[in-house]
Design a protein around this motif. Structure first.
Motif, PDB file in Angstrom:
ATOM      1  N   TYR A 146     -12.638  17.715   5.056  1.00 56.89           N
ATOM      2  CA  TYR A 146     -11.203  17.529   4.789  1.00 56.89           C
ATOM      3  C   TYR A 146     -10.958  17.123   3.339  1.00 56.89           C
ATOM      4  CZ  TYR A 146      -9.887  17.966   9.690  1.00 56.89           C
ATOM      5  OH  TYR A 146      -9.654  18.452  10.958  1.00 56.89           O
ATOM      6  N   PHE A 147     -11.845  16.283   2.794  1.00 58.47           N
ATOM      7  CA  PHE A 147     -11.701  15.843   1.407  1.00 58.47           C
ATOM      8  C   PHE A 147     -11.812  17.031   0.453  1.00 58.47           C
ATOM      9  CE2 PHE A 147     -13.741  14.409  -2.553  1.00 58.47           C
ATOM     10  CZ  PHE A 147     -12.769  13.528  -3.011  1.00 58.47           C
ATOM     11  N   ASN A 148     -12.848  17.841   0.642  1.00 60.56           N
ATOM     12  CA  ASN A 148     -13.021  19.031  -0.203  1.00 60.56           C
ATOM     13  C   ASN A 148     -11.842  19.980  -0.086  1.00 60.56           C
ATOM     14  OD1 ASN A 148     -15.664  17.956  -0.556  1.00 60.56           O
ATOM     15  ND2 ASN A 148     -16.415  20.007  -0.981  1.00 60.56           N
ATOM     16  N   SER A 149     -11.415  20.210   1.146  1.00 60.49           N
ATOM     17  CA  SER A 149     -10.313  21.136   1.383  1.00 60.49           C
ATOM     18  C   SER A 149      -9.028  20.636   0.735  1.00 60.49           C
ATOM     19  CB  SER A 149     -10.106  21.331   2.888  1.00 60.49           C
ATOM     20  OG  SER A 149     -11.283  21.807   3.493  1.00 60.49           O
ATOM     21  N   LEU A 150      -8.828  19.320   0.770  1.00 55.47           N
ATOM     22  CA  LEU A 150      -7.632  18.733   0.154  1.00 55.47           C
ATOM     23  C   LEU A 150      -7.648  18.942  -1.360  1.00 55.47           C
ATOM     24  CD1 LEU A 150      -5.040  17.051   0.366  1.00 55.47           C
ATOM     25  CD2 LEU A 150      -6.461  14.993   0.180  1.00 55.47           C
ATOM     26  N   LEU A 151      -8.812  18.743  -1.986  1.00 54.37           N
ATOM     27  CA  LEU A 151      -8.900  18.928  -3.432  1.00 54.37           C
ATOM     28  C   LEU A 151      -8.695  20.398  -3.815  1.00 54.37           C
ATOM     29  CD1 LEU A 151     -11.789  16.541  -4.544  1.00 54.37           C
ATOM     30  CD2 LEU A 151      -9.355  16.310  -4.980  1.00 54.37           C
ATOM     31  N   ILE A 152      -9.229  21.314  -3.016  1.00 55.08           N
ATOM     32  CA  ILE A 152      -9.015  22.739  -3.282  1.00 55.08           C
ATOM     33  C   ILE A 152      -7.534  23.085  -3.083  1.00 55.08           C
ATOM     34  CG2 ILE A 152      -9.683  25.101  -2.676  1.00 55.08           C
ATOM     35  CD1 ILE A 152     -11.947  23.541  -3.906  1.00 55.08           C
ATOM     36  N   PHE A 153      -6.908  22.451  -2.094  1.00 52.66           N
ATOM     37  CA  PHE A 153      -5.478  22.648  -1.847  1.00 52.66           C
ATOM     38  C   PHE A 153      -4.663  22.169  -3.055  1.00 52.66           C
ATOM     39  CE2 PHE A 153      -1.421  20.933  -0.151  1.00 52.66           C
ATOM     40  CZ  PHE A 153      -0.878  22.131   0.304  1.00 52.66           C
ATOM     41  N   ILE A 154      -5.049  21.024  -3.630  1.00 55.64           N
ATOM     42  CA  ILE A 154      -4.376  20.511  -4.835  1.00 55.64           C
ATOM     43  C   ILE A 154      -4.549  21.500  -5.981  1.00 55.64           C
ATOM     44  CG2 ILE A 154      -4.480  18.708  -6.602  1.00 55.64           C
ATOM     45  CD1 ILE A 154      -5.201  16.744  -4.299  1.00 55.64           C
ATOM     46  N   SER A 155      -5.755  22.061  -6.097  1.00 59.52           N
ATOM     47  CA  SER A 155      -6.009  23.085  -7.114  1.00 59.52           C
ATOM     48  C   SER A 155      -5.084  24.283  -6.912  1.00 59.52           C
ATOM     49  CB  SER A 155      -7.484  23.529  -7.045  1.00 59.52           C
ATOM     50  OG  SER A 155      -7.756  24.528  -7.985  1.00 59.52           O
ATOM     51  N   MET A 156      -4.870  24.657  -5.661  1.00 58.14           N
ATOM     52  CA  MET A 156      -3.971  25.784  -5.347  1.00 58.14           C
ATOM     53  C   MET A 156      -2.531  25.464  -5.753  1.00 58.14           C
ATOM     54  SD  MET A 156      -3.117  27.517  -1.649  1.00 58.14           S
ATOM     55  CE  MET A 156      -1.995  26.189  -1.204  1.00 58.14           C
ATOM     56  N   LEU A 157      -2.077  24.256  -5.454  1.00 56.58           N
ATOM     57  CA  LEU A 157      -0.711  23.870  -5.824  1.00 56.58           C
ATOM     58  C   LEU A 157      -0.527  23.922  -7.347  1.00 56.58           C
ATOM     59  CD1 LEU A 157      -0.030  20.841  -3.430  1.00 56.58           C
ATOM     60  CD2 LEU A 157       0.732  23.212  -3.178  1.00 56.58           C
ATOM     61  N   CYS A 158      -1.527  23.452  -8.081  1.00 58.72           N
ATOM     62  CA  CYS A 158      -1.472  23.516  -9.542  1.00 58.72           C
ATOM     63  C   CYS A 158      -1.454  24.966 -10.015  1.00 58.72           C
ATOM     64  CB  CYS A 158      -2.665  22.778 -10.141  1.00 58.72           C
ATOM     65  SG  CYS A 158      -2.621  20.991  -9.903  1.00 58.72           S
ATOM     66  N   SER A 159      -2.181  25.824  -9.309  1.00 50.88           N
ATOM     67  CA  SER A 159      -2.215  27.241  -9.671  1.00 50.88           C
ATOM     68  C   SER A 159      -0.844  27.879  -9.513  1.00 50.88           C
ATOM     69  CB  SER A 159      -3.243  27.979  -8.802  1.00 50.88           C
ATOM     70  OG  SER A 159      -4.533  27.462  -8.998  1.00 50.88           O
ATOM     71  N   PHE A 160      -0.124  27.494  -8.458  1.00 50.08           N
ATOM     72  CA  PHE A 160       1.244  27.997  -8.267  1.00 50.08           C
ATOM     73  C   PHE A 160       2.139  27.551  -9.427  1.00 50.08           C
ATOM     74  CE2 PHE A 160       0.234  28.879  -3.792  1.00 50.08           C
ATOM     75  CZ  PHE A 160       0.940  30.063  -3.607  1.00 50.08           C
ATOM     76  N   TYR A 161       1.975  26.305  -9.826  1.00 50.60           N
ATOM     77  CA  TYR A 161       2.784  25.803 -10.951  1.00 50.60           C
ATOM     78  C   TYR A 161       2.447  26.567 -12.233  1.00 50.60           C
ATOM     79  CZ  TYR A 161       4.337  22.916 -14.801  1.00 50.60           C
ATOM     80  OH  TYR A 161       4.919  22.488 -15.965  1.00 50.60           O
TER      81      TYR A 161
END
Length: 617
Positions: free
Chosen positions: A33-48
């Protein structure tokens, strides 16, 4: 904006390092879950970051630190965010996020759970370095990082001999391609004096044609290795020995797309050598139909999908080869979503059938796995290019591009490939979900995947449906940095081409559906042509006989006669001589005073004789 790029880039690395600390601990679900959350944050930054580039319409260069300053070589560890890298960033992080969340369920019972997430996140970081690189040197670091991570993930079950061998094959074959990329980099620096993209692309036109051609050839050899183009293709199907989420990531958003990305990124070089582009296009069309033909008869669930990836990569190289770089990138974009959904759906099937991969030993899974069946059917329809799914828009655009340039051989080859794609895709669907069941009673408890897995696939499936609808805006966005490719066809011809391609694909689907709906499960004798396809045209066997075995015999000869008998024996004899001489001279060190005096006198006498001889002569 800069901090968002750093977060997007380094969040996967942080996830990987923290997971590595717990690599040899018992499986910790919190790590997933920790890894997935950090990758998810990376995805949100990518959208920005994507929206920033979309709105401001200019590239942003970010220098992390000065890196190599030697003589005329001045390289920074720097990144560029432009329209190409923004699209790739979005693709990689979306697919990676969903694959990470899916893996929490898929790998939950695996003893290497923590280690797996460390490798997976490092894989994502390496790919992000590759696509964001501002020069060939940084790109090469990401390029090699992707290669190492693929080795670790394909050989994740390293205790299995086949998995270990497949990882070695992928690593070694890719080193051949990597050597091509390195030679291209040396040629670029030798002739231009820089490895920075902006300087290289501005000055490449001043080089003579033969040098530019050599650079283009060696860059393409690098792309061939990563994107598994013939003859460096054999590793791709064998890479299926890794866990299924790895297959989804490799085939949809990371390793195999790196080669296509390299050609698109270096479009200003290939525009100067159009004849090489045509060779790339014709090779791509060959790979497309070549891979599709092998998928027709294969019975391994994951290998069939792997061959489809190889075939679709052929489409991308055709588009890039004829100069339609934006269209090649568009197909890469849409393909990532329906291919990752297809692989993860296959993972559901594997999980439900205790790891079975033989589609002949499945059947009638639809009543027990309706949601997975729906995922794989929609993904297969997108792969087949059926309206209004994503694959329809990108694949048809490639066909139109080829036809508009009067490359009728290319067009015909890709059209036949479209038929084969539809046929083998629904051969798989029918045999897995709808024909008469043919599995052991122990599999009677088959059921669909857990909610976490299905929810993880849902965004990919949604994008497999709708991502093609952004065709016009995608073209407008990417052609701000990529050359515009004009399709000179009137409205009626375009519609005729669409109807032909759609009819071909629908015919392939219907043919597979009716053929396998009525198929009786009998042991049939393997025909000559089928045997050739099952043996992959005997290419792996030819490689083994022509390359591997002679190299092994040569290595064995070197080991026995050069290393052991010559080098080792020579060194051993020197050592034995020194030891024996020491043993014979050991009595001199007896400590006896009279013996020492006699030796001193003898030494003095020898020295005097030597001096007299020198004076005389």
């Amino acid at each position: 904006m800069e901090k968002f790029l750093y977060i997007a880039l380094f969040a996967p690395l942080i996830a990987s390092l923290i997971s590595a600390i717990f690599a040899f601990f018992k499986p910790l679900r919190i790590i997933g879950y920790f890894n997935s959350l950090l990758i998810f944050i990376s995805m949100l930054c990518s959208f920005y970051l994507f929206s920033y580039i979309y709105e401001n319409n200019f590239a942003v260069e970010i220098v992390l630190f000065d890196w190599i300053v030697i003589g005329n070589l001045d390289l920074a560890f720097s990144f560029i965010l432009d329209h190409i890298s923004a699209v790739m960033l979005l693709v990689v992080t979306i697919v990676s996020t969903m694959v990470h969340f899916y893996s929490i369920w898929y790998m939950s019972e695996d003893i290497g759970f923590n280690r797996f997430f460390s490798y997976l996140s490092l894989f994502v970081f390496s790919m992000l370095v590759l696509i964001l690189a501002d020069n060939f040197a940084v790109l090469f670091i990401g390029w090699e990082g992707v290669g190492v991570c693929s080795y670790l993930l394909i050989g994740f079950y390293y205790k299995k001999r086949k998995a270990s061998a497949s990882a070695n094959e992928a690593f070694i074959v890719n080193r051949i391609g990597d050597m091509g990329l390195m030679i291209a980099m040396f040629l670029i620096y030798w002739n231009i004096g820089s490895l920075n993209f902006d300087i290289v692309f501005k000055t490449i036109s001043y080089l003579d044609n033969s040098t530019t051609l050599l650079i283009g050839i060696f860059l393409f050899i690098g792309a061939m290795g990563k994107s598994a183009q013939f003859p460096l293709h054999t590793w791709l199907a064998n890479a299926m020995e890794g866990p299924t989420p790895v297959s989804a990531l490799i085939h949809a958003a990371t390793m195999v797309t790196a080669g296509v990305y390299l050609i698109i990124r270096c479009n200003e070089i290939y525009l100067l050598i159009p004849n090489l582009g045509l060779i790339i296009a014709y090779l791509g069309s060959f790979v497309a139909i070549f891979a599709a033909s092998m998928a027709l008869v294969n019975n391994d669930l994951k290998r069939i999908i792997a061959y489809s990836t190889l075939s679709q990569l052929g489409y991308m190289f055709v588009a890039a080869g004829i100069g339609a770089y934006s269209i090649a990138l568009f197909h890469l974009f849409t393909h990532a979503f329906f291919k990752s959904a297809l692989f993860l759906g296959a993972g559901n099937v594997m999980h439900a059938t205790n790891g079975n991969l033989d589609i002949r030993k499945m059947g009638n899974l639809y009543p027990k796995m309706k949601l997975t069946a729906l995922i794989m059917i929609i993904s297969s329809l997108a792969l087949s290019g059926i309206f209004p799914l994503a694959g329809f828009f990108s694949k048809d655009k490639i066909l139109e591009s080829v036809y508009s340039q009067n490359y009728l051989i290319l067009y015909t080859t890709l059209l036949i490939t479209a038929f084969l794609t539809a046929f083998y895709s629904f051969r798989l669907i029918m045999r897995v979900f709808f024909v008469k069941a043919n599995y052991e009673e122990t599999n009677s408890s088959i059921h669909d995947a857990k909610k976490l897995a299905l929810i993880s696939i849902s965004p990919l499936l949604f994008l497999a449906i709708v991502s093609g609808w952004f065709e016009k805006s995608f073209e407008e966005f990417t052609t701000r940095v990529l050359p515009t490719f004009t399709i000179n066809l009137n409205y009626e011809v375009v519609w005729l081409l669409i109807l032909i391609a759609s009819f071909i694909s629908i015919f392939g689907i219907l043919l597979a559906t009716f053929k396998y709906k009525k198929e009786e499960r009998k042991e049939k004798e393997v025909g000559f042509l089928q045997n050739i396809l099952l043996k992959e045209y005997y290419i792996p066997k030819i490689y083994k006989e022509v390359l591997v075995k002679p190299y092994y015999r040569f290595s064995k000869f070197i080991n026995i006669y050069i290393e052991t008998k010559l080098i080792d024996n020579t060194i051993d004899k020197i050592a034995y001589f020194a030891y024996d001489l020491g043993a014979k001279l050991r009595p001199i060190q007896s400590g006896n005073l009279s013996t020492s005096l006699r030796l001193m006198v003898f030494g003095l006498l020898v020295a005097l004789i030597f001096i007299i001889v020198l004076l005389v002569y």
